[in-house]
Design a protein around this motif. Structure first.
Motif, PDB file in Angstrom:
ATOM      1  N   UNK A  34       0.667  -1.087  -0.012  1.00  0.00           N
ATOM      2  CA  UNK A  34      -0.439  -0.280  -0.295  1.00  0.00           C
ATOM      3  C   UNK A  34       0.825   1.756   0.062  1.00  0.00           C
ATOM      4  N   UNK A  58       1.388   9.834  -5.983  1.00  0.00           N
ATOM      5  CA  UNK A  58       2.180  10.237  -5.150  1.00  0.00           C
ATOM      6  C   UNK A  58       3.574  11.092  -6.456  1.00  0.00           C
ATOM      7  N   UNK A  63       0.989  12.467  -9.431  1.00  0.00           N
ATOM      8  CA  UNK A  63       0.163  13.750  -8.849  1.00  0.00           C
ATOM      9  C   UNK A  63       1.162  15.013  -8.917  1.00  0.00           C
ATOM     10  N   UNK A 118      -0.044  17.462   1.308  1.00  0.00           N
ATOM     11  CA  UNK A 118       0.138  16.426  -0.133  1.00  0.00           C
ATOM     12  C   UNK A 118       0.087  15.006   0.032  1.00  0.00           C
ATOM     13  N   UNK A 119       0.459  15.059   0.867  1.00  0.00           N
ATOM     14  CA  UNK A 119       0.568  13.293   1.212  1.00  0.00           C
ATOM     15  C   UNK A 119      -1.409  12.895   0.738  1.00  0.00           C
ATOM     16  N   UNK A 131      -4.292  14.846  -0.218  1.00  0.00           N
ATOM     17  CA  UNK A 131      -4.770  14.835  -1.507  1.00  0.00           C
ATOM     18  C   UNK A 131      -4.139  14.258  -2.537  1.00  0.00           C
ATOM     19  N   UNK A 132      -2.815  13.835  -2.469  1.00  0.00           N
ATOM     20  CA  UNK A 132      -1.971  13.240  -3.383  1.00  0.00           C
ATOM     21  C   UNK A 132      -2.040  11.210  -4.237  1.00  0.00           C
ATOM     22  N   UNK A 133      -3.106  11.145  -3.106  1.00  0.00           N
ATOM     23  CA  UNK A 133      -3.274   9.747  -3.219  1.00  0.00           C
ATOM     24  C   UNK A 133      -4.798   9.689  -3.073  1.00  0.00           C
ATOM     25  N   UNK A 134      -5.793   8.511  -2.922  1.00  0.00           N
ATOM     26  CA  UNK A 134      -7.049   8.027  -3.170  1.00  0.00           C
ATOM     27  C   UNK A 134      -7.406   7.594  -1.943  1.00  0.00           C
ATOM     28  N   UNK A 177      -9.153   5.743  -1.067  1.00  0.00           N
ATOM     29  CA  UNK A 177      -9.616   4.496  -0.731  1.00  0.00           C
ATOM     30  C   UNK A 177      -8.319   3.678  -0.515  1.00  0.00           C
ATOM     31  N   UNK A 178      -7.162   4.044  -1.732  1.00  0.00           N
ATOM     32  CA  UNK A 178      -5.529   3.753  -1.130  1.00  0.00           C
ATOM     33  C   UNK A 178      -5.680   3.705   0.661  1.00  0.00           C
ATOM     34  N   UNK A 234      -7.784   1.221   3.226  1.00  0.00           N
ATOM     35  CA  UNK A 234      -7.297   0.441   2.970  1.00  0.00           C
ATOM     36  C   UNK A 234      -6.038   0.098   3.766  1.00  0.00           C
ATOM     37  N   UNK A 235      -4.440   1.397   3.709  1.00  0.00           N
ATOM     38  CA  UNK A 235      -4.035   0.668   4.444  1.00  0.00           C
ATOM     39  C   UNK A 235      -3.474   1.259   5.513  1.00  0.00           C
ATOM     40  N   UNK A 240      -7.681  17.926   3.313  1.00  0.00           N
ATOM     41  CA  UNK A 240      -8.002  19.022   2.358  1.00  0.00           C
ATOM     42  C   UNK A 240      -8.344  20.097   2.331  1.00  0.00           C
TER      43      UNK A 240
END
Lengths: 250, 265
Positions: free
Chosen positions: A213, A221, A224, B87-88, B90-93, B95-96, B99-100, B142
């Protein structure tokens, strides 16, 4: 001692992430390429829908405008996950009906095409609003000038409206692209083999949840940040020749 | 809010008649016989969705205030981590992230005996704490970015005036800076809250039974596809409308005017 353990743990992770078959790195990269294909396609479809939608909202008849208002309002109020399910079933139903009418059997829907259709319709609603705002921000005098030169509507759009609105539209469109890349993750719920689903499969079969993950998060990232850089350059290009607003406003 | 005269144009009346026809057709010819059986479960799901929304918005906002403050005026050793966090997130989904936390942390915790024997364990074994954590962090990420702009947007003269009155820094923050910043972002906050509502169905993927999970169960139990999805969409539209109205009311109350970009739609 701890340093040794750490290097040992990392060595294990590196093995899991290696590109050749015992590692799952190849699967992750394949998932990433599927995600990017879907994101590109959906973004392009969304832009086309958005352009027509924006023109329809600004210059269309009463019924067109009301229908477009319903489209943008509904799409923006319903969660993407629900829309994805609805559009997925509607899309495969339509294709199966067409195939049955032509005498064919059930059609297996291609995952990438279905993802593009589903996310593209969602993106279209947001793009409509962004482009409508940008077109409205173009000084009306410029369009009137084009008209008074006798330019046909399509040429006015190509030569005047679109270049002039780009500077206003690019920030919103950049956000929209980021939404597109992240929304592809939602397709994992419907069972498309994109990055998030590949990651989950790799993680659950090796029990190394954190490694995979985190690796997938890193890939997202990178996409992005990379697109952020690209869009900054596009915006600079789109705003060329416009006076700088630095120091103005707030 | 709704102007009756603008609704009474001929083409809108025709469209409303068509819409009413579609609704009647849906009620008559689609299958609704599953509704009574699943109604109690659906109510439970609605309740889960709503409290999840309220709790994560409140917690996320509380977390966003220090995040925004650190980025706006904090020293670099606070600003940099806050910026990295935003940044992190907002930069990753989402859902991920979800699940993480659920699969990652959830698979890590049982390895430690002291966690298993602690009083928190009955909670950590369930899914909802992970859902709350993920949604809270996401909203904070956000919103922290939004609050950064809001804190910066407060007029400098107001803060200088407060200082000139000899107001202590905390009082100044509580009485002037924060209220002004919240005033500035109220319209944005409404939009972000609707986005948060639209993020809640993701928790169904980690076995939290919200309204989306209920509709999925109806679909898999009865093989009825469209009816539960239509009801689900109507539910989300209604809640989004209510949130928009609430923020509109709040804006009128606080700012004296509605948001300039108009009501919903």
């Amino acid at each position: 001692m701890t340093g040794l353990l750490e290097s040992l743990g990392l060595a294990q992770s590196a093995e899991l992430l290696s590109l050749s078959p015992p590692g799952w790195g190849g699967n992750l990269l394949r998932g990433l390429s599927h995600s990017l294909q879907i994101a590109f396609g959906a973004y392009a479809l969304g832009l086309v829908i958005g352009l027509f939608g924006a023109y329809g909202k600004l210059y269309g008849g009463k019924v067109t405008r009301d229908l477009l208002a319903i489209y943008t309002t509904v799409i923006r109020a319903v969660p993407e996950l629900v829309l994805i399910l609805i559009l997925y079933y509607v899309g495969s139903d339509i294709i199966n009906k067409i195939s049955a009418a032509m005498g064919g059997g059930r059609v297996e829907v291609n995952g990438v095409a279905a993802g593009i259709w589903v996310l593209g319709v969602v993106q279209g609603a947001y793009a409509t609003e962004i482009l409508r705002g940008a077109i409205q921000a173009v000084p009306p005098g410029q369009i009137e000038a084009a008209k008074s030169y006798g330019m046909p509507a399509f040429m006015t759009m190509r030569r005047v409206t679109i270049p002039a609105m780009m500077g206003f539209a690019v920030p919103g469109l950049a956000n929209l692209w980021l939404i597109a890349t992240k929304d592809t993750a939602l397709l994992a719920v419907v069972g498309f083999n994109e990055l998030t689903l590949e990651t989950r499969q790799a993680a659950s079969s090796t029990r190394a949840y954190f490694t995979f993950f985190l690796a997938a998060g890193f890939l997202y990232l990178m996409v992005t940040l990379f697109s952020g850089g690209i869009f900054a350059r596009i915006e600079k290009w789109a705003r060329r020749g416009q006076p700088s607003l630095k120091g103005g406003g707030r | 809010m709704i102007d009756l005269r603008s609704l009474m144009q001929p083409h809108r009346i025709v469209m409303m008649l068509i819409f009413a026809g579609i609704v009647i057709w849906c009620a008559m010819s689609l299958r609704w016989d599953w509704l009574p059986k699943y109604a109690p479960l659906a109510l439970q799901g609605i309740w889960t969705t709503l409290w999840l929304l309220v709790v994560t918005v409140v917690l996320g906002f509380l977390l966003a205030v220090p995040l925004g403050l650190a980025q706006a005026v904090g020293p670099w050793y606070l600003a940099a981590p806050a910026k990295a966090f935003c940044t992190i997130i907002r930069g990753t989904p989402l859902l991920l992230q979800l699940w993480l936390l659920y699969y990652g942390l959830g698979s890590l915790f049982p390895q430690f005996p002291w966690i298993r024997s602690s009083e928190l364990w009955p909670y950590l074994r369930q899914a909802w704490p992970y859902a709350v954590l993920a949604l809270t962090l996401s909203y904070a990420g956000y919103e922290g970015e939004v609050m950064r702009g809001a804190f910066k947007g407060v007029a400098k003269g107001q803060l200088e005036a407060a200082k000139a009155f000899g107001m202590p820094r905390l009082t100044m923050f509580r009485r002037i800076w924060l209220p002004q910043a919240i005033r500035n972002v109220l319209p944005t906050l409404g939009g972000e809250t609707i986005l948060q509502l639209k993020a809640t169905p993701l928790v169904a993927t980690i076995t939290v039974v919200d309204i989306y999970a209920v509709s999925s169960r109806v679909r898999s139990d009865t093989f009825i596809i469209y009816e539960p999805l239509i009801l689900l969409a109507v539910f989300y539209i209604l809640v989004a409308g209510i949130i928009a109205l609430m923020f509109h009311w709040l804006e009128v109350k606080v700012l004296g005017t509605g948001s300039r970009n108009g009501s919903a739609g």
